[in-house]
Scaffold this motif. Structure first.
Motif, short mmCIF file in Angstrom:
data_model
loop_
_atom_site.label_atom_id
_atom_site.label_comp_id
_atom_site.label_asym_id
_atom_site.label_seq_id
_atom_site.Cartn_x
_atom_site.Cartn_y
_atom_site.Cartn_z
N VAL A 46 0.80 -1.30 0.04
CA VAL A 46 -0.09 0.11 -0.01
C VAL A 46 0.97 1.28 0.00
O VAL A 46 0.54 2.23 -0.81
N LYS A 47 1.90 1.15 0.83
CA LYS A 47 2.94 2.41 0.67
C LYS A 47 3.43 2.77 -0.56
O LYS A 47 3.30 3.72 -1.00
N TYR A 48 4.04 1.73 -1.06
CA TYR A 48 4.56 2.06 -2.33
C TYR A 48 3.84 2.32 -3.40
O TYR A 48 4.03 3.28 -4.30
N PHE A 49 2.48 1.78 -3.74
CA PHE A 49 1.67 2.08 -4.68
C PHE A 49 1.16 3.47 -4.15
O PHE A 49 1.16 4.29 -5.16
N SER A 50 0.92 3.73 -3.03
CA SER A 50 0.19 5.19 -2.71
C SER A 50 1.12 6.18 -2.97
O SER A 50 1.04 7.17 -3.50
N GLU A 51 2.54 5.84 -2.79
CA GLU A 51 3.50 6.93 -2.95
C GLU A 51 3.93 7.21 -4.49
O GLU A 51 4.14 8.15 -4.90
N PRO A 123 8.16 -4.99 -2.08
CA PRO A 123 7.39 -4.21 -2.84
C PRO A 123 8.01 -2.87 -3.36
O PRO A 123 7.64 -2.19 -4.32
N LYS A 124 9.20 -2.47 -2.58
CA LYS A 124 9.87 -1.48 -3.15
C LYS A 124 10.27 -1.28 -4.55
O LYS A 124 10.71 -0.30 -5.15
N PHE A 125 10.46 -2.59 -5.16
CA PHE A 125 10.76 -2.69 -6.33
C PHE A 125 9.76 -2.80 -7.64
O PHE A 125 10.03 -2.49 -8.86
N ILE A 126 8.60 -2.66 -6.98
CA ILE A 126 7.29 -2.42 -8.02
C ILE A 126 7.47 -1.14 -8.93
O ILE A 126 7.20 -1.32 -10.18
N PRO A 127 7.79 -0.02 -8.20
CA PRO A 127 8.05 1.08 -9.23
C PRO A 127 9.14 0.75 -10.44
O PRO A 127 8.99 1.12 -11.63
N GLN A 128 10.08 0.11 -10.16
CA GLN A 128 11.25 -0.14 -11.24
C GLN A 128 10.47 -1.23 -12.06
O GLN A 128 10.94 -1.07 -13.35
N LEU A 129 9.75 -2.12 -11.84
CA LEU A 129 8.91 -2.98 -12.77
C LEU A 129 8.03 -1.98 -13.92
O LEU A 129 8.21 -2.48 -14.78
N ILE A 130 7.38 -1.41 -13.07
CA ILE A 130 6.56 -0.60 -13.86
C ILE A 130 7.06 0.36 -14.96
O ILE A 130 6.89 0.29 -15.81
N LYS A 131 8.32 1.02 -14.25
CA LYS A 131 9.06 1.66 -15.31
C LYS A 131 9.79 1.13 -16.43
O LYS A 131 9.55 1.41 -17.56
N LYS A 132 10.06 -0.11 -16.04
CA LYS A 132 10.66 -0.97 -17.07
C LYS A 132 9.67 -1.50 -18.22
O LYS A 132 9.91 -1.55 -19.47
N GLN A 133 8.24 -1.75 -17.85
CA GLN A 133 7.34 -2.33 -18.64
C GLN A 133 7.02 -0.97 -19.61
O GLN A 133 6.79 -0.97 -20.70
N ALA A 134 7.02 0.29 -18.87
CA ALA A 134 6.89 1.45 -19.89
C ALA A 134 7.87 1.81 -20.82
O ALA A 134 7.46 2.29 -21.88
N GLU A 135 9.12 1.40 -20.61
CA GLU A 135 10.18 1.77 -21.47
C GLU A 135 10.13 1.25 -22.78
O GLU A 135 10.31 1.94 -23.79
N GLY A 143 10.99 -9.89 -11.94
CA GLY A 143 12.27 -9.52 -11.05
C GLY A 143 12.97 -10.92 -10.63
O GLY A 143 12.01 -11.97 -10.68
N THR A 144 14.06 -10.98 -10.47
CA THR A 144 14.70 -12.21 -9.92
C THR A 144 15.75 -11.97 -8.85
O THR A 144 16.21 -10.79 -8.82
N ARG A 145 15.90 -12.88 -7.87
CA ARG A 145 16.97 -12.67 -6.85
C ARG A 145 18.23 -13.15 -7.29
O ARG A 145 19.02 -13.04 -6.62
N TYR A 146 18.25 -13.67 -8.49
CA TYR A 146 19.46 -14.69 -9.01
C TYR A 146 20.28 -14.00 -9.97
O TYR A 146 21.25 -14.58 -10.67
N SER A 147 20.20 -12.62 -9.93
CA SER A 147 20.99 -11.81 -10.89
C SER A 147 21.42 -10.50 -10.53
O SER A 147 20.39 -9.95 -9.83
#
Length: 164
Positions: A46-51, A123-135, A143-147
């Protein structure tokens, strides 16, 4: 954590100081045995989406957990509202894959983010996913924890092996 585009967002995109996508984001969150994480995970989402200013809903899928998961989710729904916290419980444990499909079926957003409620992806990485999709107007961003700078912290060897 994965983000799926249900439509072509380019026709709905506008630019401000950073790329923003108009649309609704549905976060499908599966709760297996992680009531202890659910409250914090929902608060963080909720915090990251709201911000970020994005319209969103968080779909909580509980597979009949006997640990009070549904009661915690109901309390969060009372706090944030039924339009933000959408409960889609199932009667018994049917597995992670079918839980994600269940969440996708109930999503009202034109973008879907799939994420476990155990905070294995922050969840702090959600804005990065959204930005990457938009690009590049990607259909799927994951996202992966292995790279890169990814990793796991506080996991025992068994969980690390299962996750791989």
């Amino acid at each position: 954590m994965t983000m799926i585009s249900k439509s072509n967002p380019l026709s709905e995109k506008y630019l401000t100081s950073s790329q923003i996508i108009k649309g609704r984001f549905s976060l499908s969150s599966y709760v297996g045995r992680s009531t202890e994480y659910l409250f914090g995970a929902i608060l963080a989402n909720v915090k990251y989406f709201s911000e970020s200013g994005f319209d969103f809903e968080i779909i909580v899928i509980d597979d009949g957990s006997p640990d009070g998961t549904l009661q915690v989710a109901e309390e969060l729904q009372r706090i944030y509202g039924k339009d933000k916290i959408v409960l889609r419980p199932r009667g018994k444990k049917l597995g992670l894959g079918t839980a994600y499909v269940h969440g996708i079926k109930h999503a009202t957003g034109n973008f879907i983010i799939i994420m476990d409620a155990d905070m294995s992806h922050h969840p702090k990485f959600i804005p990065q996913l959204i930005k990457k999709q938009a690009e590049e107007n990607y259909d799927v961003v994951t996202g992966t924890r292995y790279s890169g700078a990814g990793g796991v912290f506080g996991w025992d060897l068994k969980r690390k092996c299962i996750s791989r």
